[in-house]
Design an enzyme around this catalytic site. Sequence first.
Site, PDB file in Angstrom:
ATOM      1  N   GLU A  26      -1.590  -9.280   4.187  1.00 62.43           N
ATOM      2  CA  GLU A  26      -1.600  -9.738   5.573  1.00 62.43           C
ATOM      3  C   GLU A  26      -2.999  -9.876   6.172  1.00 62.43           C
ATOM      4  O   GLU A  26      -3.151 -10.417   7.260  1.00 62.43           O
ATOM      5  CB  GLU A  26      -0.758  -8.782   6.439  1.00 62.43           C
ATOM      6  CG  GLU A  26      -1.365  -7.414   6.682  1.00 62.43           C
ATOM      7  CD  GLU A  26      -1.139  -6.389   5.582  1.00 62.43           C
ATOM      8  OE1 GLU A  26      -1.399  -5.198   5.828  1.00 62.43           O
ATOM      9  OE2 GLU A  26      -0.709  -6.756   4.461  1.00 62.43           O
ATOM     10  N   HIS A  77      -3.358  -5.446   0.639  1.00 61.84           N
ATOM     11  CA  HIS A  77      -2.831  -5.930   1.915  1.00 61.84           C
ATOM     12  C   HIS A  77      -2.847  -7.459   1.960  1.00 61.84           C
ATOM     13  O   HIS A  77      -3.880  -8.058   2.252  1.00 61.84           O
ATOM     14  CB  HIS A  77      -3.649  -5.350   3.075  1.00 61.84           C
ATOM     15  CG  HIS A  77      -3.413  -3.899   3.275  1.00 61.84           C
ATOM     16  ND1 HIS A  77      -2.441  -3.414   4.117  1.00 61.84           N
ATOM     17  CD2 HIS A  77      -3.991  -2.820   2.708  1.00 61.84           C
ATOM     18  CE1 HIS A  77      -2.440  -2.097   4.072  1.00 61.84           C
ATOM     19  NE2 HIS A  77      -3.364  -1.704   3.215  1.00 61.84           N
ATOM     20  N   CYS A 136       0.841  -1.203   0.000  1.00 59.05           N
ATOM     21  CA  CYS A 136       0.000   0.000   0.000  1.00 59.05           C
ATOM     22  C   CYS A 136       0.880   1.260   0.000  1.00 59.05           C
ATOM     23  O   CYS A 136       1.487   1.565  -1.012  1.00 59.05           O
ATOM     24  CB  CYS A 136      -0.996  -0.045   1.155  1.00 59.05           C
ATOM     25  SG  CYS A 136      -2.363   1.130   0.959  1.00 59.05           S
TER      26      CYS A 136
END
EC number: 6.3.5.2
Length: 189
Positions: free
Chosen positions: A167, A165, A78
């Site tokens: 994660e 993202h 990001c």
Amino acid sequence: MEKLKILIINNYGQTCHLIHRSLRDLGMDAKLVPNTSSVEDILKAAPDGLVFSGGPTMDRVGNGEQLIRIDLPILGICLGHQLMAKTYGGEIRTGHLGGFARIDIEVLEEDDILKGMAPKTVVWASHQDEVAKLPPEFIQLARSNVCEIEAMKHKTKPLYGVQWHPEVSHTEKGIDLLKNFLEVCSSHK
């Protein structure tokens, strides 16, 4: 996979701790470090790779422009993706779609980092800001109907950026992307 030392450059994003936990869950020696760290401090820690987290604004990237030039495998997530683009001569802009949302990604080039994700994947991303123009020596890896440059990599260096993202649990194959990055780090040693 061998245990690698990965430093996560904290750009004050909401999910920095999730990046840290995801890498630890994969058996890595992962550590969050402030983006105000010096290049010398990062090199003294002898990491195998760096991950630049997301964050609220380019005004809060600290020493990011110096740190993202360190000669190590680097994954920008990001804001980290945008910082990489800007530092290496690309352009960023305010996106048309702010806030987090589900985005359908078209993988154009699997390469190292997106291996196993073609032809499409679903991710969780914010497009408050985005990469508008690739830096010289970078190639586009993925796009969406929201943003043309969802992922990129340097042609010869182990530098990768993704707008989304990996994660977070809403991202399909996010852990696979992190594993792919760890493979890059392992082969770079």
